[in-house]
Scaffold this motif. Sequence first.
Motif, short mmCIF file in Angstrom:
data_model
loop_
_atom_site.label_atom_id
_atom_site.label_comp_id
_atom_site.label_asym_id
_atom_site.label_seq_id
_atom_site.Cartn_x
_atom_site.Cartn_y
_atom_site.Cartn_z
N ALA A 46 0.84 -1.16 0.12
CA ALA A 46 -0.09 -0.05 -0.06
C ALA A 46 0.81 1.16 -0.10
O ALA A 46 2.03 1.03 0.30
CB ALA A 46 -0.94 -0.16 1.39
N GLN A 82 -0.45 9.22 0.13
CA GLN A 82 -1.69 9.75 0.28
C GLN A 82 -1.35 11.00 1.43
O GLN A 82 -0.52 10.91 2.23
CB GLN A 82 -2.72 8.81 1.00
CG GLN A 82 -3.18 7.51 0.15
CD GLN A 82 -4.31 6.85 0.78
OE1 GLN A 82 -4.90 7.21 1.60
NE2 GLN A 82 -4.45 5.74 0.07
N ALA A 102 -6.25 13.27 0.68
CA ALA A 102 -7.17 12.27 1.00
C ALA A 102 -8.02 12.80 2.17
O ALA A 102 -9.13 12.34 2.34
CB ALA A 102 -6.32 11.14 1.41
N ARG A 127 -7.36 3.78 8.45
CA ARG A 127 -6.71 3.71 6.96
C ARG A 127 -5.42 2.90 7.18
O ARG A 127 -5.52 1.96 6.13
CB ARG A 127 -6.18 5.14 6.27
CG ARG A 127 -7.38 6.11 6.24
CD ARG A 127 -8.06 6.18 5.31
NE ARG A 127 -7.56 6.26 3.85
CZ ARG A 127 -8.09 6.07 2.79
NH1 ARG A 127 -9.38 6.07 2.57
NH2 ARG A 127 -7.33 6.50 1.90
N LYS A 132 -5.13 0.58 3.63
CA LYS A 132 -5.19 1.88 2.56
C LYS A 132 -3.59 2.27 2.45
O LYS A 132 -3.57 3.05 1.37
CB LYS A 132 -6.22 2.59 3.04
CG LYS A 132 -7.56 2.34 3.06
CD LYS A 132 -8.51 2.18 1.79
CE LYS A 132 -9.96 1.89 1.89
NZ LYS A 132 -10.24 0.66 2.01
#
Length: 166
Positions: A46, A82, A102, A127, A132
């Motif tokens: 990720a 992110q 994000a 997250r 994520k």
Amino acid sequence: AKLRRMQGELMCFCPFADRLEGMLERFLAAYPAWDHPWISAAHPMAPLGIVVVTSDTGLCGTYNERVLDSADRFFSENPSAQVVVVGKKGNRFFSRRGIRRAKEILDWGGRYDSARAFPLFDWLMERYSGGKVSGWAVVHTKFISALQWKPAVATLLPLALPDSVR
């Protein structure tokens, strides 16, 4: 007067933060086999996540400039990261560059508020736990003195094992 008051508040917190960090290091050193998702990246494929903390307005010297320079370097090394922005200056910076955020928090007004911070922490943990992101870093400046601030990128998750355990 404001500067002295803020320095006093900051200096009161520093010993607490140092002791907490030391306690965490001693705990992790005492239990090296302890397996917890907060210690190792549960989802290494990720993207990373980055939290950029800036002010909502100017009038804070080179604080925003230094934070955003560090964030820009981090993002250039991790283009899939992110981005979570706290502060209007950071939001404008990433918006001008066409970088998607994000999450945006634009109304803290320069004051820490635990009622607003805990939902952000919960969101970051969700997250991370959900895969994520593979980790979270925060870009800020480290206070050295009233006239000196050093940009810093600190890893929030996964927690770093002390060198004595690795």
